[in-house]
Enzyme design. Structure first.
Site, mmCIF file in Angstrom:
data_model
loop_
_atom_site.group_PDB
_atom_site.id
_atom_site.type_symbol
_atom_site.label_atom_id
_atom_site.label_comp_id
_atom_site.label_asym_id
_atom_site.label_seq_id
_atom_site.Cartn_x
_atom_site.Cartn_y
_atom_site.Cartn_z
ATOM 1 C CG ASP A 16 -1.724 -1.405 1.151
ATOM 2 O OD1 ASP A 16 -2.353 -1.776 0.005
ATOM 3 O OD2 ASP A 16 -1.658 -1.920 2.342
ATOM 4 C CE LYS A 19 3.329 -2.447 -4.553
ATOM 5 N NZ LYS A 19 2.822 -2.425 -3.162
ATOM 6 C CG HIS A 44 -1.895 -2.851 -7.579
ATOM 7 N ND1 HIS A 44 -1.117 -3.647 -8.294
ATOM 8 C CD2 HIS A 44 -1.036 -2.965 -6.371
ATOM 9 C CE1 HIS A 44 -0.094 -4.167 -7.565
ATOM 10 N NE2 HIS A 44 -0.164 -3.609 -6.511
ATOM 11 C CB THR A 45 -6.391 2.608 -6.073
ATOM 12 O OG1 THR A 45 -6.887 1.411 -5.338
ATOM 13 C CG2 THR A 45 -7.609 3.231 -6.377
ATOM 14 N N GLY A 336 -9.394 -4.128 -0.927
ATOM 15 C CA GLY A 336 -10.154 -5.424 -1.173
ATOM 16 C C GLY A 336 -11.154 -5.741 0.146
ATOM 17 N N GLY A 338 -11.308 -3.429 3.077
ATOM 18 C CA GLY A 338 -12.018 -2.286 3.972
ATOM 19 C C GLY A 338 -11.344 -2.272 5.441
ATOM 20 C CG ASP A 369 -0.184 14.989 -0.527
ATOM 21 O OD1 ASP A 369 0.438 14.126 -0.733
ATOM 22 O OD2 ASP A 369 -1.413 14.857 -0.357
ATOM 23 N N GLY A 454 5.476 11.982 -4.559
ATOM 24 C CA GLY A 454 4.056 12.377 -4.611
ATOM 25 C C GLY A 454 3.590 13.505 -3.638
ATOM 26 C CG LEU A 455 4.845 16.577 -4.265
ATOM 27 C CD1 LEU A 455 5.359 17.854 -5.194
ATOM 28 C CD2 LEU A 455 5.429 16.906 -2.925
HETATM 29 P P1 IMP Z 1 -2.355 -13.042 1.988
HETATM 30 O O1 IMP Z 1 -1.595 -12.433 0.896
HETATM 31 O O2 IMP Z 1 -3.961 -12.802 1.803
HETATM 32 O O3 IMP Z 1 -2.081 -14.311 2.283
HETATM 33 O O4 IMP Z 1 -2.289 -12.098 3.583
HETATM 34 C C1 IMP Z 1 -0.937 -12.216 4.020
HETATM 35 C C2 IMP Z 1 -0.684 -10.781 4.778
HETATM 36 O O5 IMP Z 1 -0.152 -10.043 3.668
HETATM 37 C C3 IMP Z 1 -1.711 -10.190 5.360
HETATM 38 O O6 IMP Z 1 -1.178 -9.341 6.585
HETATM 39 C C4 IMP Z 1 -2.194 -9.152 4.394
HETATM 40 O O7 IMP Z 1 -2.667 -8.064 5.021
HETATM 41 C C5 IMP Z 1 -0.991 -8.916 3.698
HETATM 42 N N1 IMP Z 1 -1.203 -8.432 2.416
HETATM 43 C C6 IMP Z 1 -1.547 -9.097 1.426
HETATM 44 N N2 IMP Z 1 -1.739 -8.406 0.124
HETATM 45 C C7 IMP Z 1 -1.630 -7.133 0.743
HETATM 46 C C8 IMP Z 1 -1.456 -5.899 -0.152
HETATM 47 O O8 IMP Z 1 -1.589 -5.641 -1.258
HETATM 48 N N3 IMP Z 1 -1.189 -5.005 0.733
HETATM 49 C C9 IMP Z 1 -0.939 -4.786 1.828
HETATM 50 N N4 IMP Z 1 -0.745 -6.206 2.606
HETATM 51 C C10 IMP Z 1 -1.112 -7.295 1.887
#
Ligand code: IMP
Length: 470
Positions: A16, A19, A44-45, A336, A338, A369, A454-455
């Site tokens: 997060d 990227k 990825h937004t 995904g 929330g 920012d 990123g600003l």
């Molecule tokens: P999994 O990849 O669904 O097996 O989750 C394993 C760990 O990776 C958990 O702590 C998730 O929150 C974290 N995780 C999986 N994908 C992401 C992502 O895109 N961003 C941040 N954390 C992620």
């Protein structure tokens, strides 16, 4: 003809970092954007001209019409979700035919993977996308005569037989977890239909990328999750189940490492982490970890927190509350799931670890920012973790076990906060002096240059040193 090259872009923290926006900004300089790990657990937004697309499996170069998008063999594919994603993208006016290619060597998420992850993923805090069970089956390969690892190529070569094996894999679940036969049949039917829709995008050429790069194509590998969530080198066991480090691009991305040129790191100007695991720079420490994992916050965090008075939170000076304010202002909730993300200070000790672990050449620092938030706290300072002490002694790495990492004592510097810097920054040479000195501090600690900032949330609110990327 000159041969092309490939660059690898990865996150340097816990995911997060933003990227996708960086990929979007860099995509013009490449011919192919390729994924090499993970699946629908990524979020990825990309926002362009008022259109927001929350991508999960399709690479982020989507808004650049003539770029090829490739999903490599290192990925695990949820066909049903992919069909939905392709439809959503089509509604936004983007046709992926002849643009999206998926390696036939990528593995399929099967219904029993989703069941197992939902039942057992709580301790890690997984996204429940079946990612871990799918990679586990990839390593297990077969059980007796039954395929556990089902790749797209396998099921396309022999759909009836392999779909039957997928059904049997589900029937092998422990009784307490096993869905009713009717439900399993429905899931298999849904999978079969999705397979028909996805088939035109599948390539059975194992040298798909190599052929193009040899003729001059430039590839940008887009890492999902981030290096600290690597299954081997990350913050084990609170990690994802794929290899997320830069080198993994040359396994899961289906291209030889001989074409590698640059490694691009993306880091956020503060930090976030989803799920469990050590987080030394967490604002509010354990209280924040508990708060974010609690039932009500977990389920309704975004809705509840939307009503908070941000000024009051910031003026309290309480780290937990400042973290909540940052989460609300930065919208740090799982794309995904929330789920509220745990919020922390920028940690340059961790950044230096990630840079060295991956051989990063340069960093794009996102969401600068939002540092403005600290101007509104009582001490008007940006806290930054810059060193780690373990039993009183400085260490220059992230310890291997979660217990050791939990015990690390972060050494924090308070950097005077600033805000005026963010309105318009046309070039690095004209950067506001306070922002410039913040950038220098991060560069010194991380040991590599920052080539982008990123600003603000809009596509043009970023500063990019194009000479660095050329
Ligand atoms: P999994 O990849 O669904 O097996 O989750 C394993 C760990 O990776 C958990 O702590 C998730 O929150 C974290 N995780 C999986 N994908 C992401 C992502 O895109 N961003 C941040 N954390 C992620």
């Amino acid at each position: 003809m000159m041969q092309g090259y490939s660059d690898v872009l990865i996150g340097l923290q816990y995911g997060d970092e933003g990227k996708a926006r960086v990929v979007d900004a860099l995509a013009d300089h490449y011919d192919v954007i390729a994924r090499f790990n993970g699946g629908a657990n990524a979020g990825h937004t990309v926002v362009v001209g008022g259109t927001t697309l929350a991508l999960k499996q399709v690479p982020s170069g989507i808004f650049h019409p003539n770029k090829i998008l490739y999903i490599g063999s290192g990925c695990v594919v949820n066909l049903v979700k992919l069909v939905t994603e392709i439809q959503v993208v089509r509604k936004a006016g983007i046709d992926l035919r002849d643009r999206l290619f998926i390696s036939g060597q990528a593995s399929l998420i099967q219904p029993h993977h989703l069941v197992l992850d939902t039942a057992h993923g709580k301790a890690i805090g997984t996204t429940r996308n079946g990612i871990g069970p799918c990679y586990a089956d990839r390593a297990s390969r077969m059980c007796d005569e039954r395929l556990l690892n089902v790749r797209l190529a396998d099921v396309l070569a022999n759909p009836e037989v392999v779909l039957q094996q997928i059904k049997e894999n589900c029937l092998e679940l422990p009784e307490a977890l096993r869905p009713e036969t009717g439900v399993i049949d429905e899931m298999i039917l849904e999978l079969k239909e999705a397979l028909t829709s996805v088939q035109p995008y599948v390539t059975l050429d194992p040298l798909f990328l190599e052929r193009r790069v040899r003729k001059g194509a430039k590839v940008l590998f887009e890492g999902a999750q981030s290096c600290m969530l690597d299954v081997t080198r990350g913050s084990v066991p609170y990690v994802t189940s794929s290899n997320t480090v830069a080198a993994a691009a040359y396994v899961g991305g289906d291209l030889s490492q001989r074409y590698h040129r640059k490694t691009i790191g993306v880091a956020k100007a503060f930090m976030s982490r989803v799920g469990h695991g050590p987080f030394p720079s967490e604002l509010g420490g354990e209280a924040s970890a508990h708060y974010c994992a609690e039932g009500d916050c977990l389920a309704h965090g975004k809705k509840n927190e939307a009503h908070y008075n941000i000024e009051e939170l910031l003026q309290s000076g309480d780290a937990l509350k400042v973290g909540i304010a940052l989460r609300v202002l930065s919208d740090e909730y799982g794309t995904g799931t929330g789920r509220p993300r745990r919020i922390g200070m920028l940690d340059t000790a961790l950044l230096s670890h990630s840079v060295r672990m991956n051989g990063v050449d340069g960093i794009f620092l996102t969401k600068c920012d939002l540092l403005e938030v600290f101007e509104r706290t009582p001490n008007r300072a940006i806290p930054v973790v810059r060193r780690y002490l373990q039993k009183g002694k400085e260490i220059d790495y992230v310890p291997m076990t979660d217990n050791e990492y939990e015990e690390v004592e972060p050494v924090i510097s308070e950097i005077p906060a600033f805000s005026a810097a963010f309105e318009s920054s046309p070039s690095f040479s004209e950067l506001d002096t306070q922002l410039a000195s913040f950038v220098r501090l991060v560069e010194e600690d991380a040991g590599v240059p920052i080539f982008g900032l990123g600003l603000g949330p809009e596509r043009d609110q970023m500063l990019l040193d194009l000479n660095w990327i050329k």
